[in-house]
Scaffold this motif. Structure first.
Motif, PDB file in Angstrom:
ATOM      1  N   UNK A 163       0.812  -1.222   0.000  1.00  0.00           N
ATOM      2  CA  UNK A 163       0.000   0.000   0.000  1.00  0.00           C
ATOM      3  C   UNK A 163       0.840   1.264   0.000  1.00  0.00           C
ATOM      4  N   UNK A 164       2.067   1.187   0.499  1.00  0.00           N
ATOM      5  CA  UNK A 164       2.860   2.392   0.712  1.00  0.00           C
ATOM      6  C   UNK A 164       4.096   2.406  -0.180  1.00  0.00           C
ATOM      7  N   UNK A 165       4.417   3.582  -0.744  1.00  0.00           N
ATOM      8  CA  UNK A 165       5.658   3.718  -1.504  1.00  0.00           C
ATOM      9  C   UNK A 165       6.820   3.393  -0.576  1.00  0.00           C
ATOM     10  N   UNK A 166       7.765   2.601  -1.054  1.00  0.00           N
ATOM     11  CA  UNK A 166       8.868   2.129  -0.227  1.00  0.00           C
ATOM     12  C   UNK A 166       9.626   3.243   0.458  1.00  0.00           C
ATOM     13  N   UNK A 167      10.083   2.970   1.666  1.00  0.00           N
ATOM     14  CA  UNK A 167      10.722   4.010   2.475  1.00  0.00           C
ATOM     15  C   UNK A 167      11.991   4.555   1.833  1.00  0.00           C
ATOM     16  N   UNK A 168      12.693   3.745   1.042  1.00  0.00           N
ATOM     17  CA  UNK A 168      13.873   4.226   0.323  1.00  0.00           C
ATOM     18  C   UNK A 168      13.712   4.062  -1.193  1.00  0.00           C
ATOM     19  N   UNK A 169      12.467   3.943  -1.660  1.00  0.00           N
ATOM     20  CA  UNK A 169      12.218   3.709  -3.085  1.00  0.00           C
ATOM     21  C   UNK A 169      12.566   4.935  -3.920  1.00  0.00           C
ATOM     22  N   UNK A 170      13.255   4.715  -5.031  1.00  0.00           N
ATOM     23  CA  UNK A 170      13.535   5.786  -5.970  1.00  0.00           C
ATOM     24  C   UNK A 170      12.300   6.050  -6.827  1.00  0.00           C
ATOM     25  N   UNK A 171      12.158   7.308  -7.235  1.00  0.00           N
ATOM     26  CA  UNK A 171      11.096   7.678  -8.161  1.00  0.00           C
ATOM     27  C   UNK A 171      11.634   7.592  -9.591  1.00  0.00           C
ATOM     28  N   UNK A 172      10.725   7.552 -10.538  1.00  0.00           N
ATOM     29  CA  UNK A 172      11.092   7.431 -11.953  1.00  0.00           C
ATOM     30  C   UNK A 172      12.074   6.283 -12.184  1.00  0.00           C
ATOM     31  N   UNK A 173      11.753   5.147 -11.581  1.00  0.00           N
ATOM     32  CA  UNK A 173      12.571   3.943 -11.743  1.00  0.00           C
ATOM     33  C   UNK A 173      12.319   3.371 -13.139  1.00  0.00           C
ATOM     34  N   UNK A 174      13.371   3.262 -13.924  1.00  0.00           N
ATOM     35  CA  UNK A 174      13.208   2.929 -15.337  1.00  0.00           C
ATOM     36  C   UNK A 174      12.572   1.564 -15.547  1.00  0.00           C
ATOM     37  N   UNK A 175      12.965   0.557 -14.775  1.00  0.00           N
ATOM     38  CA  UNK A 175      12.380  -0.749 -15.059  1.00  0.00           C
ATOM     39  C   UNK A 175      10.939  -0.861 -14.577  1.00  0.00           C
ATOM     40  N   UNK A 176      10.489   0.016 -13.684  1.00  0.00           N
ATOM     41  CA  UNK A 176       9.064   0.068 -13.363  1.00  0.00           C
ATOM     42  C   UNK A 176       8.290   0.588 -14.569  1.00  0.00           C
ATOM     43  N   UNK A 177       8.869   1.583 -15.243  1.00  0.00           N
ATOM     44  CA  UNK A 177       8.258   2.153 -16.448  1.00  0.00           C
ATOM     45  C   UNK A 177       8.249   1.129 -17.579  1.00  0.00           C
ATOM     46  N   UNK A 178       9.405   0.553 -17.862  1.00  0.00           N
ATOM     47  CA  UNK A 178       9.524  -0.395 -18.971  1.00  0.00           C
ATOM     48  C   UNK A 178       8.721  -1.666 -18.722  1.00  0.00           C
ATOM     49  N   UNK A 179       8.703  -2.139 -17.476  1.00  0.00           N
ATOM     50  CA  UNK A 179       7.944  -3.337 -17.153  1.00  0.00           C
ATOM     51  C   UNK A 179       6.467  -3.162 -17.442  1.00  0.00           C
ATOM     52  N   UNK A 180       5.942  -1.973 -17.122  1.00  0.00           N
ATOM     53  CA  UNK A 180       4.539  -1.668 -17.410  1.00  0.00           C
ATOM     54  C   UNK A 180       4.279  -1.656 -18.911  1.00  0.00           C
ATOM     55  N   UNK A 181       5.149  -0.997 -19.678  1.00  0.00           N
ATOM     56  CA  UNK A 181       4.967  -0.923 -21.125  1.00  0.00           C
ATOM     57  C   UNK A 181       5.024  -2.300 -21.777  1.00  0.00           C
ATOM     58  N   UNK A 182       5.964  -3.126 -21.353  1.00  0.00           N
ATOM     59  CA  UNK A 182       6.081  -4.477 -21.911  1.00  0.00           C
ATOM     60  C   UNK A 182       4.828  -5.284 -21.600  1.00  0.00           C
ATOM     61  N   UNK A 183       4.332  -5.175 -20.370  1.00  0.00           N
ATOM     62  CA  UNK A 183       3.108  -5.892 -19.993  1.00  0.00           C
ATOM     63  C   UNK A 183       1.930  -5.447 -20.854  1.00  0.00           C
ATOM     64  N   UNK A 184       1.790  -4.142 -21.062  1.00  0.00           N
ATOM     65  CA  UNK A 184       0.692  -3.619 -21.882  1.00  0.00           C
ATOM     66  C   UNK A 184       0.784  -4.111 -23.318  1.00  0.00           C
ATOM     67  N   UNK A 185       1.979  -4.061 -23.880  1.00  0.00           N
ATOM     68  CA  UNK A 185       2.143  -4.461 -25.275  1.00  0.00           C
ATOM     69  C   UNK A 185       1.929  -5.957 -25.466  1.00  0.00           C
TER      70      UNK A 185
END
Length: 564
Positions: free
Chosen positions: A511-533
């Motif tokens: 439920x919560x953004x990770x306490x040390x999570x980076x924003x604009x993480x590239x593989x979060x972006x790419x993973x979503x696009x690959x899943x959609x395609x």
């Protein structure tokens, strides 16, 4: 991926005389010829035909194209003339979601250039915190980015990446006074620009700057898998057939197929040698490495030339695949019947007919696994070694097992049954748990060394990672469960853009953004696009999926969880 750095905040590779290695222009530019085109027919839906038959055809159209003047180099890469393939891209349904275009813009911004050529994507573009090594190109992190570009008909950046990392493999690799094997691939690399000389160099990290100084075992496997994906997507076999690539494949496999004292066909590994790159009790024979190893072996078998050296390597691969598939399917697989058998194990058996071959103590079974295991379902457990079974669920290993056909069709179906029946635990409010359950209290202190980043239900210790959605989607499509993937993607879409493409999420439900999570993480972006395609056009699955090899099917009785 966890941050590591030297005193200057940059992970570097040095020769013994402390000079920085460089890669020359000619090493890459001479190899950047356009791949040969391949014509494939249109196929919109997934069916029981082989993945090699699943294809698409209509006038070429790309998923995303950026026309900003400031992105001239990237825009040129997106030119159909540059990519040199005739595979069409039609994503009408995908484009209806507003975050897709934002995702492509963010992915474009992450591209790293070396002497005018795109060679990868950085780990994250988060300027709100110290960069550490998040400004580097990681081999494992680039895989979903590479797949996204391939699916969009843009193979050049993938080809450049494969060639650059191959060139890095040839470096002498030392940690203190010890020289690593010739086949080791880097964990990451970084492009450095000298404004005074107007000159660019590349520096690489082979593990000497990593947490615990562990070499990345998975990097070589991901490189082989991505090379096969490139070849499958473009139809260009010339890259894989290059003597340099053939040698690179053989060097990676030489590290893995060498004989030693081990009595198992699985690979013995240290903690922190893969995506879980911190101490998490996965030393030994972790499922993630074994599944990637199996897939890399199968991909290598398709890529190796049938010359003298290639045939010799192929023979060794075939022998190992047979042993590895039997071992994994027999001893790593857990369903309700196998769990009950382990619960009733006798110990101290000494003979070739022993049932409890690893002398696992039934009292070591954790209480949670009895409630977690559904009547219908199963999975590959985290680790098997003498007197030890790690019953945790690991997402990446199980998904790769499905994609590589390490899992039989029955086992793949059982894994999907488990995910569906334990949706709240494994998916929750943000896909997808990297492992389940989290270690807590005394177990956390002993297994992680009191790691403050891997506290319970955070980061690698039960955290939720959006990047894993592409692996889940691929596994769902291959198993005939695309509705599960669609459900997970729709869930992720409610948060990803709003949370600025966070690296990971914390909490039992994510439920919560990770306490040390980076924003604009590239593989979060790419993973979503690959899943959609992939969900929109399942024929894309062919570049990352392998069909079952009937010759490797073991003689095993079906357990109750495989029955209808």
């Amino acid at each position: 991926m966890s941050p590591t750095s030297d005193v200057n905040g940059t992970a570097r590779h040095h020769e013994s005389n402390a000079s920085i290695f460089e890669i020359g222009d000619s090493d890459l530019s001479r190899l950047l010829e356009r791949p040969r085109p391949v014509n494939i027919e249109r196929k919109r839906s997934f069916d029981e035909r082989s993945f090699s038959e699943l294809s698409i055809s209509s006038p070429p159209r790309q998923f995303y194209r950026n026309n900003e003047n400031s992105s001239r180099v990237f825009d040129s890469i997106l030119s159909p003339a540059r990519s040199g393939i005739s595979t069409p891209r039609s994503f009408t349904c995908v484009e209806t979601h507003p975050i897709v275009a934002e995702a492509w813009v963010s992915l474009q911004r992450s591209i790293v250039h070396f002497r005018g050529q795109p060679v990868g994507t950085i780990a994250a573009l988060d300027h709100s915190t110290e960069e550490l090594n998040y400004d580097q190109v990681f081999v494992r992190d680039f895989v979903p980015s590479g797949l996204a570009f391939l699916m969009n008909g843009e193979p050049e950046i993938v080809k450049n990446f494969l060639l650059k990392t191959l060139r890095l493999q040839s470096w002498e690799k030392k940690v203190d006074n010890f020289t690593l094997g010739a086949g080791v691939m880097p964990a990451s690399f970084k492009v450095l620009h000298d404004p005074v000389r107007n000159f660019e160099t590349i520096i690489a990290d082979f593990g000497e700057c990593a947490i615990g100084r562990v070499a990345p075992v998975d990097s070589g496997f991901w490189w082989i898998i991505l090379l096969r994906a490139y070849t499958k997507s473009t139809g260009d076999t010339s890259l894989a057939e290059m003597p340099e690539c053939q040698r690179g494949i053989r060097l990676i496999l030489t590290l893995c197929l060498s004989e030693g004292f081990d009595t198992f066909p699985t690979l013995l590994c240290a903690d922190g040698c893969s995506m879980i790159d911190r101490r998490m009790g996965v030393y030994g024979y972790p499922i993630e490495i074994q599944a990637l190893f199996f897939m890399a072996l199968r991909c290598a078998l398709l890529l190796l030339k049938q010359d003298e050296e290639g045939k010799d390597c192929a023979d060794r691969i075939v022998k190992r695949l047979h042993a590895l598939s039997f071992h994994m399917r027999s001893y790593f697989w857990l369903d309700i019947k196998q769990l009950n058998d382990i619960y009733r194990y006798k110990t101290e058996e000494y003979s070739h007919t022993a049932v409890n071959k690893f002398n696992v103590m039934p009292d070591s079974l954790p209480d949670w696994v009895f409630d977690f295991m559904p009547t219908r379902g199963g999975y590959f457990i985290g680790n098997v070694s003498p007197a030890r079974m790690d019953f945790r669920w690991f997402c990446l290993g199980n998904c790769v097992a499905i994609l590589s056909s390490l899992a039989t069709p029955e086992q793949a179906s059982a894994i999907m049954d488990l995910i569906e029946s334990r949706w709240a635990e494994l998916v929750g409010e943000m896909p997808l748990k990297i492992c389940y359950p989290a270690m807590e209290s005394h177990e956390w202190r002993i297994m992680t060394g009191c790691d403050p980043k891997n506290t319970s239900w955070s980061y690698h210790n039960g955290g939720s990672w959006p990047v894993l959605i592409w692996l889940l989607t691929a596994a769902c499509i291959k198993s005939g469960r695309p509705q599960l993937a669609r459900r997970a993607i729709e869930l992720a879409e409610t948060r990803l853009l709003k949370d600025h493409w966070a690296e990971y999420y914390d909490g039992k439900l994510g439920r919560y953004v990770g306490k040390q999570a980076r924003k604009n993480q590239t593989w979060s972006i790419a993973g979503y696009l690959v899943a959609k395609m992939m969900l929109e056009d399942p024929s894309h699955l062919g570049m990352i999926s392998l069909e079952e090899d009937k010759q490797m099917k073991p003689h095993m009785k079906r357990s109750a969880s495989w029955m209808c």
